[in-house]
Design a protein around this motif. Structure first.
Motif, short mmCIF file in Angstrom:
data_model
loop_
_atom_site.label_atom_id
_atom_site.label_comp_id
_atom_site.label_asym_id
_atom_site.label_seq_id
_atom_site.Cartn_x
_atom_site.Cartn_y
_atom_site.Cartn_z
N ALA A 81 62.80 104.82 59.75
CA ALA A 81 62.03 103.59 59.55
C ALA A 81 60.97 103.80 58.47
CB ALA A 81 61.38 103.15 60.85
N VAL A 82 60.36 104.98 58.47
CA VAL A 82 59.33 105.26 57.45
C VAL A 82 59.96 105.30 56.06
CG1 VAL A 82 57.69 107.01 56.65
CG2 VAL A 82 57.86 106.48 59.09
N VAL A 83 61.11 105.94 55.95
CA VAL A 83 61.79 106.03 54.65
C VAL A 83 62.22 104.65 54.17
CG1 VAL A 83 63.86 106.92 53.50
CG2 VAL A 83 62.53 108.40 54.99
N LEU A 84 62.76 103.84 55.08
CA LEU A 84 63.21 102.50 54.70
C LEU A 84 62.04 101.62 54.26
CD1 LEU A 84 65.53 100.46 54.50
CD2 LEU A 84 65.04 99.84 56.87
N LEU A 85 60.95 101.65 55.02
CA LEU A 85 59.78 100.84 54.63
C LEU A 85 59.17 101.32 53.32
CD1 LEU A 85 58.06 100.35 58.09
CD2 LEU A 85 59.03 98.58 56.64
N THR A 86 59.13 102.63 53.12
CA THR A 86 58.59 103.16 51.87
C THR A 86 59.47 102.76 50.69
OG1 THR A 86 57.65 105.02 53.07
CG2 THR A 86 57.84 105.26 50.69
N ALA A 87 60.78 102.86 50.87
CA ALA A 87 61.70 102.49 49.79
C ALA A 87 61.59 101.01 49.44
CB ALA A 87 63.13 102.83 50.19
N CYS A 88 61.49 100.16 50.46
CA CYS A 88 61.35 98.72 50.21
C CYS A 88 60.01 98.42 49.52
CB CYS A 88 61.46 97.94 51.51
SG CYS A 88 63.13 97.91 52.18
N GLY A 89 58.96 99.08 49.97
CA GLY A 89 57.65 98.87 49.36
C GLY A 89 57.61 99.30 47.91
N LEU A 90 58.23 100.45 47.61
CA LEU A 90 58.26 100.91 46.22
C LEU A 90 59.15 100.03 45.35
CD1 LEU A 90 58.39 104.78 46.75
CD2 LEU A 90 56.45 103.38 45.99
N ALA A 91 60.26 99.53 45.92
CA ALA A 91 61.13 98.64 45.16
C ALA A 91 60.41 97.33 44.82
CB ALA A 91 62.40 98.35 45.95
N VAL A 92 59.72 96.77 45.80
CA VAL A 92 58.97 95.53 45.54
C VAL A 92 57.83 95.81 44.57
CG1 VAL A 92 57.50 93.79 46.61
CG2 VAL A 92 59.62 94.45 47.71
N GLY A 93 57.21 96.99 44.71
CA GLY A 93 56.16 97.37 43.76
C GLY A 93 56.70 97.50 42.34
N GLY A 94 57.91 98.01 42.20
CA GLY A 94 58.51 98.10 40.88
C GLY A 94 58.85 96.73 40.30
#
Length: 127
Positions: A81-94
């Motif tokens: 869950a941490v990896v998925l949320l971090t990946a989504c957050g970084l993708a949206v940040g990009g």
């Protein structure tokens, strides 16, 4: 709805959501008609309304045939869950560099929840 809500709709609120969405589109279709929109725009909006009505009927049929919907959802505090949320957050940040800085309002909470879950997991000692 005035009066008691039918039992099927209390147990399966998905049909109410889709039906409400269809009703809002019917109101917007009426507004477009009142303002004299072109026939093509009215036909396209009526088609979208029809698709929503069919989706509402499909949800009602599936609700009557299937088991109850889940009412309690648990967010796992595992590393996935941490990896998925971090990946989504970084993708949206990009995507912020393409679509604008307003996406910080979406990426920030995602990364914050990921950080809280990671810290909570680490404090429990399960690395």
């Amino acid at each position: 709805m005035s009066g008691p809500v039918p039992r099927r709709l209390r147990r399966h609120p998905g049909a109410v959501v889709v039906g409400g969405w269809a009703c809002l589109n019917a109101v917007l279709l009426g507004v477009l008609t009142a303002y004299g929109e072109s026939e093509l725009a009215l036909l396209l909006w009526a088609g979208a309304f029809l698709v929503l009505v069919l989706a509402c009927c499909a949800v009602l049929v599936s609700c009557s045939r299937g088991p109850l919907e889940l009412t309690r959802y648990r967010v796992p505090s595992t590393g996935g869950a941490v990896v998925l949320l971090t990946a989504c957050g970084l993708a949206v940040g990009g995507l912020m560099f393409v679509f604008g800085s307003w996406l910080v309002a979406v990426a920030g909470p995602l990364l914050l929840v990921a950080a809280v879950l990671a810290l909570r997991r680490r404090s429990r000692g399960s690395v």
